[in-house]
Design an enzyme around this catalytic site. Sequence first.
Site, mmCIF file in Angstrom:
data_model
loop_
_atom_site.group_PDB
_atom_site.id
_atom_site.type_symbol
_atom_site.label_atom_id
_atom_site.label_comp_id
_atom_site.label_asym_id
_atom_site.label_seq_id
_atom_site.Cartn_x
_atom_site.Cartn_y
_atom_site.Cartn_z
ATOM 1 N N LYS A 55 0.851 -1.212 0.000
ATOM 2 C CA LYS A 55 0.000 0.000 0.000
ATOM 3 C C LYS A 55 0.879 1.250 0.000
ATOM 4 C CE LYS A 55 -4.001 -2.257 1.965
ATOM 5 N NZ LYS A 55 -4.769 -2.695 3.123
ATOM 6 N N GLN A 99 -5.026 -1.365 9.338
ATOM 7 C CA GLN A 99 -4.975 -2.706 8.752
ATOM 8 C C GLN A 99 -5.551 -3.723 9.739
ATOM 9 O OE1 GLN A 99 -3.680 -3.374 5.533
ATOM 10 N NE2 GLN A 99 -4.513 -5.423 5.858
ATOM 11 N N ASP A 122 -11.622 2.817 3.390
ATOM 12 C CA ASP A 122 -12.022 1.407 3.337
ATOM 13 C C ASP A 122 -13.546 1.261 3.333
ATOM 14 O OD1 ASP A 122 -10.268 -0.644 2.996
ATOM 15 O OD2 ASP A 122 -9.763 -0.902 5.116
#
Length: 292
Positions: A55, A99, A122
């Site tokens: 990422k 995460q 997200d």
Amino acid sequence: MSQAKIIDGKAFAAQLREQVAAEVVRLKAEHDLTPGLAVVLVGEDPASQVYVRSKGEQTLAAGMHSETHRLPAETSQAELLSLVERLNDDPAIHGVLVQFPVPDHMSQAAIVAAISPDKDVDGLTVTNAGRLASGLPALTACTPAGCMVLLRDVVGDLRGKRAVVVGRSNLMGKPMAQLLLAADCTVTIAHSRTQDLAAVCREADILVAAVGRPQMVKGDWIKPGATVIDVGINRIPKDDGKTRLVGDVDFEEAKAVAGAITPVPGGVGPMTIAMLLANTVSAAKRLNGIAE
Ligand code: NDP
């Protein structure tokens, strides 16, 4: 016997990353704005470390600002939440991603709730999930959004198609179903309590498997000519003692029946980070009052 078209997610993702990079150049030149993504990793889960590293690398490669915050596994939830709050308030950051999974002493729900919906790249907050379900503009979970890019290209007009989504997680199954519904598909959501799953799947023009069970969906669960999107990422042992990645669909059987199918790896997976970059650019624009 005819073979399914193999959907090249890597190529789509590369194209999307190029579009994002071009938009970043424009935002810098016309608005003096550099989109920024902060990723937070707690602990040392090996798969998470790989995801977080790529990422960061891909964010930089797109010309964006990237921050990675690595915290030890024993970090308290209060410390993590105060970092999230700082990132929420930081004008150089437009996307905040923690995460998952986080260590057991932390509450995933509390962490998601702490992320500003405007920076929730997200798409996990109740606000963004609710906006998606209500047909309002929302930051949408990256993997389902990536699946939609593939489906729009492969299937074209999605209106009226029968879609079956196997899996109902907040990250994958539910937003996927909402996106298909918003595209005027007739959507069924299946899960571990669904009766006669094979028969449900056989009705699908579009079958999305997001389950986490290796090769569960068999060839005879698939309607001939259907488009199959395999989201699963599972490691299974090989004869030589190593492991290999497989999806939730039995690829060899399915490709003899389906019209088109995503492979694992190289299908849905690469789209996820590309969509994350696209979501960060969208968030940066919204936060700065720049039209999409
Ligand atoms: P979850 O474990 O959160 O959800 C799995 C879902 O599958 C649940 O809704 C569960 O049903 C359902 N399920 C489990 N067993 C069965 C069964 N035997 N029959 C029917 N349904 C079943 O997983 P995620 O949604 O987070 O992820 C799913 C898969 O996708 C995983 O392999 C994951 O690694 C992968 N993934 C890949 C991504 C990428 O490509 N970048 C991103 C996100 C996920 P119930 O609710 O009833 O328990």
